[in-house]
Structure formats: structure tokens, C-alpha cells
Design an enzyme around this catalytic site. Structure first.
Site, short mmCIF file in Angstrom:
data_model
loop_
_atom_site.label_atom_id
_atom_site.label_comp_id
_atom_site.label_asym_id
_atom_site.label_seq_id
_atom_site.Cartn_x
_atom_site.Cartn_y
_atom_site.Cartn_z
N GLU A 163 0.83 -1.05 -0.10
CA GLU A 163 -0.09 0.06 -0.10
C GLU A 163 0.89 1.15 0.08
OE1 GLU A 163 -3.33 1.81 3.10
OE2 GLU A 163 -1.97 0.37 3.72
N TRP A 164 0.41 2.41 -0.82
CA TRP A 164 1.41 3.41 -0.79
C TRP A 164 0.67 4.51 0.28
CZ3 TRP A 164 5.50 5.34 -3.59
CH2 TRP A 164 5.71 6.61 -3.60
N LEU A 165 1.67 4.86 1.05
CA LEU A 165 1.08 5.69 2.26
C LEU A 165 1.87 7.24 1.94
CD1 LEU A 165 1.25 3.32 5.31
CD2 LEU A 165 -0.76 4.10 3.91
N ASP A 202 13.20 -3.52 14.66
CA ASP A 202 14.35 -2.53 13.89
C ASP A 202 13.84 -1.04 13.70
OD1 ASP A 202 16.62 -1.60 12.26
OD2 ASP A 202 15.78 -2.69 10.40
#
Length: 287
Positions: free
Chosen positions: A90-92, A194
Site C-alpha cells: 500500500e502506498w502511504l 528494527d
């Protein structure tokens, strides 16, 4: 390297789009891997492409484990692409955390760390940067941290030129760590693994989002520790989480847990991390 035109053709076929519908824009990468953007009409996605897929499998697995408890990019597709392997997310649209968003992140991390398991570790190994991370399950946290985290990094560090004085200091830390952690009620908590500040951002509505995980079940404080490794963390985050950031024992554990990441950075990059690793180990032993 990724051939964008071939990738576009394969994505059109995968998603049953007409030819020429998808566009792939490579944004960065190195000799073997590429990151970029996929445009499919008015939809955008984030692309990671590698010749081999294990690191992408591990990332997809980690994101799926985190998703019920904290905002992460959704996994759209994981599979072969253009002669290599791809992870499409998904592009955020994100921005750096600021103000009250740090406090909100503390609340969300506390919720994440309330997701627990029977043992420390994970059902699969994964990656911390470009180094494999051993997640073989273990019953006791001190054993897991020493044997699955510090020991493998120290073995590699010897081969990568860590000075004998630093090696001896890390060995001494490993010997004393079980005593430092004794008496604490540490339950296996789901952690990002991380969580440096480059893997944290905010959405337009202020919701914190985390990504690029190295998921396992460990001590939740390891995520708090790494957040402060390369930048200042507002006290508000710790207070929202329920931790006093000025507690001396907490500060000592923070340095202990970050020794793992410093060893990893020495192994990956060398340079200033070599001296910082030695200094951190020696400071732990003096306290």
C-alpha cells in the site's frame, strides 16, 4: 536489475489490466535491489524488488503480524516479477512525527507489545538490515538475547575486524547480561525489531505508521531502545508507553539492547560503529 517495461507487462497481466495500464518508476536501489512506485490508473503502490525473495517473504510476514495492533503498510502482492521477486505494498503519504504524535506512538507501541506468545523468537528467521536474524524460539529472554542476538553478531564482528579489546568487552557483557535481566517480569512481546526513527512516520491525520520490520517476540523495551539510538525521543513517548525514560536501570538496558544494533552496524558498515560498539560495551561494564 529490474526491467521496468517487463514488470509493467507482467503486472498488467497479473491484475487483469489492459496493456500499458501499469507504470513502474524505479526510485532507488543498488546493484541487486530496487525500490520504486507502481502506478495503476489512479492507484499507487510501493514496490520492492530483489533477485531473491526470502527478505521480502520475511517483511511481508512481519507486516501481517504487526497489522492487527499498529498501523503498517498493507501487503498488496508478494511473488515473482520480471525475473526476480517483488513485494508490493500500500502506498502511504507520510511525514515525520511531530508534537503529540510521539505520545500517540507510545500508546500504540504499548498496545503492540501487549501481543504476546509462549516463547521468545518467531516462527521463521528474518533480516536485520542485510544480516540474517536468528529467531529460533527460546524459553528465557536473557538466553534469547545473548545466544540469538549478541553471539551471532559477535562471531561475525571478529571476522570483520572488531578489535580484541572490544571483543573481550562484548564477551564480558554477554556473561553479565543474565544477571542484569534477572528478576524482571519479561514476557514474549511482539516487537517491530528494527525500530529506528527512519522506520517511523505519520499519516496526514497524525496516525503513526511503522514499516521495514524485523519482527519477533522479545522484550518490548528493545523497540524503545532503538528509537533513541540515532535521535532524540521526546519523554512524552515513554510516559505514554508507561516507562520512566530517566530510570537508571532502563537506561542501562537501553544501551545493552542497542549493543546488538551497533554490532550489526559494525558488521555492515564498519567506520565509526566499531569504536561506538567498544565504547558502549565498556560503559555497560563500568556501571
Amino acid at each position: 536489475m529490474l526491467d521496468p517495461r517487463r514488470a509493467e507487462q507482467e503486472l498488467d497481466a497479473l491484475w487483469s489490466h489492459p496493456a500499458g495500464h501499469c507504470r513502474v518508476h524505479a526510485a532507488g536501489g543498488g546493484a541487486t535491489g530496487v525500490t520504486g512506485r507502481v502506478e495503476a490508473g489512479d492507484r499507487r503502490y510501493f514496490l520492492k524488488w530483489l533477485p531473491d525473495g526470502d527478505a521480502l517473504d520475511a517483511e511481508a510476514d512481519g507486516l501481517r503480524h504487526l497489522a492487527p495492533a499498529i498501523r503498517v503498510p498493507a501487503v498488496v502482492h508478494r511473488g515473482p516479477l520480471a525475473g526476480g521477486q517483488a513485494l508490493i505494498l500500500e502506498w502511504l503519504d507520510t511525514r515525520p512525527l511531530g508534537g503529540r504524535q510521539w505520545e500517540t506512538l507510545g500508546v500504540h507501541l504499548r498496545r503492540l507489545h501487549h501481543t504476546t506468545a509462549e516463547r521468545f523468537g518467531h516462527h521463521r528467521d528474518n533480516w536485520i538490515g542485510a544480516n540474517r536474524q536468528d529467531n529460533t524460539p527460546t524459553d528465557h529472554w536473557a538466553d534469547f538475547f545473548v545466544e540469538r542476538r549478541l553471539a551471532p553478531q559477535l562471531r561475525q564482528a571478529r571476522d570483520r575486524g572488531l578489535p580484541p579489546r572490544a571483543v573481550q568487552a562484548v564477551e564480558a557483557v554477554m556473561a553479565r547480561a543474565p544477571d542484569w535481566l534477572a528478576g524482571l517480569d519479561i514476557r514474549p512481546a511482539l516487537v517491530h525489531g528494527d525500530l529506528w526513527q527512519g522506520n517511523v512516520a505519520a499519516l496526514a491525520d497524525g496516525t503513526p505508521v511503522i514499516y521495514d520490520p524485523a519482527v519477533h517476540y522479545g522484550h518490548g523495551e528493545t523497540d524503545l531502545a532503538m528509537l533513541g539510538l540515532f535521535g532524540t525521543v521526546p519523554d512524552a513517548l515513554h510516559h505514554a508507553y508507561g516507562q520512566d525514560p530517566h530510570d537508571r536501570d532502563f537506561q542501562h538496558r537501553t544501551r545493552l539492547y542497542n549493543l546488538y544494533h551497533l554490532l550489526n552496524h559494525h558488521n555492515l558498515f564498519g567506520g565509526p560503529y566499531t569504536q561506538t560498539t567498544e565504547d558502549t560495551a565498556l560503559s555497560l561494564l563500568r556501571e
